[in-house]
Motif scaffolding. Structure first.
Motif, PDB file in Angstrom:
ATOM      1  N   THR A   1       0.812  -1.223   0.000  1.00  0.00           N
ATOM      2  CA  THR A   1       0.000   0.000   0.000  1.00  0.00           C
ATOM      3  C   THR A   1       0.847   1.276   0.000  1.00  0.00           C
ATOM      4  OG1 THR A   1      -0.146  -0.099   2.428  1.00  0.00           O
ATOM      5  CG2 THR A   1      -1.929  -1.128   1.165  1.00  0.00           C
ATOM      6  N   LEU A   2       2.127   1.173  -0.353  1.00  0.00           N
ATOM      7  CA  LEU A   2       2.969   2.367  -0.411  1.00  0.00           C
ATOM      8  C   LEU A   2       2.386   3.393  -1.377  1.00  0.00           C
ATOM      9  CD1 LEU A   2       6.543   0.778  -0.507  1.00  0.00           C
ATOM     10  CD2 LEU A   2       5.627   2.234   1.305  1.00  0.00           C
ATOM     11  N   PRO A   3       2.460   4.701  -1.043  1.00  0.00           N
ATOM     12  CA  PRO A   3       1.932   5.729  -1.951  1.00  0.00           C
ATOM     13  C   PRO A   3       2.711   5.766  -3.253  1.00  0.00           C
ATOM     14  CG  PRO A   3       3.187   6.736  -0.171  1.00  0.00           C
ATOM     15  CD  PRO A   3       3.044   5.286   0.178  1.00  0.00           C
ATOM     16  N   ARG A   4       2.024   6.035  -4.319  1.00  0.00           N
ATOM     17  CA  ARG A   4       2.661   6.111  -5.631  1.00  0.00           C
ATOM     18  C   ARG A   4       3.295   7.485  -5.806  1.00  0.00           C
ATOM     19  NH1 ARG A   4      -1.489   4.203 -10.109  1.00  0.00           N
ATOM     20  NH2 ARG A   4       0.453   3.949 -11.268  1.00  0.00           N
ATOM     21  N   PRO A   5       4.338   7.602  -6.654  1.00  0.00           N
ATOM     22  CA  PRO A   5       4.965   8.906  -6.882  1.00  0.00           C
ATOM     23  C   PRO A   5       4.007   9.842  -7.598  1.00  0.00           C
ATOM     24  CG  PRO A   5       5.807   7.282  -8.434  1.00  0.00           C
ATOM     25  CD  PRO A   5       4.990   6.528  -7.430  1.00  0.00           C
ATOM     26  N   PRO A   6       4.297  11.168  -7.579  1.00  0.00           N
ATOM     27  CA  PRO A   6       3.426  12.140  -8.239  1.00  0.00           C
ATOM     28  C   PRO A   6       3.224  11.812  -9.716  1.00  0.00           C
ATOM     29  CG  PRO A   6       5.092  13.240  -6.930  1.00  0.00           C
ATOM     30  CD  PRO A   6       5.468  11.798  -6.967  1.00  0.00           C
ATOM     31  N   GLN A   7       2.053  12.182 -10.231  1.00  0.00           N
ATOM     32  CA  GLN A   7       1.728  11.901 -11.624  1.00  0.00           C
ATOM     33  C   GLN A   7       2.742  12.513 -12.567  1.00  0.00           C
ATOM     34  OE1 GLN A   7      -0.710   9.921 -12.689  1.00  0.00           O
ATOM     35  NE2 GLN A   7      -0.089  10.191 -14.822  1.00  0.00           N
TER      36      GLN A   7
END
Length: 421
Positions: A396-402
């Motif tokens: 569930t790690l946050p994804r990098p910015p778009q």
């Protein structure tokens, strides 16, 4: 906004507040372990979890409220509210033991960190907004003080209990008094904070949603051990073929947590210095993998029969390396959280309060899970629960910015700030 003295005072004061709560926790664990061995009722592992859960439930509920009050009333009153509540809770601890009073005092003591930590983080976030190379280092020092305060509190609590037993609770009043004195040195803006509508707070919190699952899971993994370690390691319920349940003295448990603190603080500060050269995404990933490796190491140690053999040394070395990796997560996550607070300065207190809320929620979940798994499987149960939470955190790690994914940029905290602006 603040100089080195103010920053240092905020970090050390927060450390002492954490220390006071943790020392109380370990002394309660040792008290209940003694009661259990004497056959006194209301002293099981689930009671240990109840008291631990009471503390972190209070922090969980109090932290978002404190964050809102910081944005509307300023952070100085909340800084001082923590030590003041800590003194009151400690006085309640010093009276003859009753489960109802112990539960009430732990609920009150949870508000100490709920008030102090979001205020300190809001201050540090604002003070480091223009320090491009320094924010990661400051957040590393803060995390070392926060988790280090928990571990040092365990070490101090163990030594105090061995020497003073129930009278040791009274010594913690001095700890909270020193914390209050340090907060006097924290220089904050004297202007009256503007009143914000509730929508401003919710808009600020919206920027933190993707951080919650993984951070909550790792906080719960830490909570499992801080909630149960003193009780299990002291031999309240020895189990065959589980080395870590054989029974250790309070001083030995204190030494273990002291060494843990030293290693954790060194790793956290080191990773804090690396943030900027290392992306926050990579730091968080390394941290979750460290939790999984540490679980494997602990499982091996718990089932080792020869503590002087080569295999034990190998497992211990793996544990140290795993801990070093584990400490990468929170400095990276705190840097990311502070960066997001820059985009909503009117809600900085609420955003930085998310850290305390997640730590409180994680410790609450960890204390509950720890009690259930420990009753059934002892230390092996704690290890299994830790590994499960490590897997959840990794997935569930946050994804990098778009923008970073589209343009191939390195997803560091500066890119994150541009993407949110």
């Amino acid at each position: 906004m603040g100089g080195t003295t103010s920053i240092t005072a905020a970090i050390i004061g927060s450390f002492l507040v954490r220390l006071g709560g943790a020392a109380t926790g370990v002394m309660l664990g040792l008290l209940l372990s003694t009661m259990s061995r004497r056959g006194i009722p209301n002293s099981s592992a689930m009671v240990v979890s109840l008291l631990t859960a009471a503390f972190y439930f209070s922090e969980l509920v109090g932290a978002p409220i404190a964050g809102i009050l910081i944005d509307r009333r300023g952070l100085r009153p909340l800084l001082f509210a923590g030590p003041a509540l800590g003194v009151i809770a400690t006085i309640l601890m010093g009276v003859p033991t009753k489960l109802s009073l112990l539960t009430a005092s732990r609920l009150l003591q949870g508000l100490t960190t709920a008030c102090t930590v979001p205020a300190a983080l809001a201050y540090l976030s604002g003070a480091t907004e223009e320090r491009i190379g320094g924010r990661g280092r400051i957040m590393g020092f803060f995390e070392a003080s926060s988790i280090g305060g928990l571990a040092v509190g365990y070490a101090v609590g163990g030594f105090l209990w061995d020497r003073l037993h129930h009278e040791a609770f009274w010594d913690l009043i001095l700890v909270y008094g020193v914390a209050a004195g340090l907060f006097v040195l924290v220089q904050v803006d004297r202007g009256r904070p503007a009143k914000r509508p509730p929508s401003a707070t919710w808009e600020a919190l919206r920027h933190t949603g993707d951080l919650v699952p993984s951070w909550l899971a790792l906080s719960a993994a830490i909570g499992i051990w801080f909630g149960q370690a003193a009780y299990q390691l002291s031999g309240a319920h020895p189990r065959p073929h589980q080395l870590l349940t054989a029974g250790l003295s309070g001083s030995t448990i204190g030494i273990i947590f002291g060494l843990y603190t030293l290693l954790f603080a060194t790793g956290t500060i080191g990773w804090g210095w690396a943030i900027g050269r290392l992306s926050v995404e990579k730091g968080m990933r390394i941290g979750t993998l460290g939790v999984l490796a540490a679980s494997a190491s602990l499982l091996g140690i718990n089932h080792t029969e020869d503590v002087s053999g080569l295999w034990f040394i190998v497992l211990l070395g793996l544990g140290i390396v795993s801990l070093a990796a584990e400490t990468a997560f929170t400095p990276a996550a705190l840097t990311l959280l502070a960066t997001r607070s820059d985009t909503v300065p009117q809600g900085r207190g609420a955003v930085m309060g998310v850290y305390s809320m997640l730590l409180g929620a994680g410790q609450l979940v960890g204390a509950t899970i720890g009690g259930i798994f420990a009753v059934r499987w002892g230390v092996d149960g704690l290890i299994a629960a830790t590994a499960l939470l490590g897997v959840i955190a990794f997935l569930t790690l946050p994804r990098p910015p778009q923008s970073a994914r589209v343009h191939g940029e390195r997803p560091d905290w500066q890119t994150e700030r541009r993407a949110l602006s």
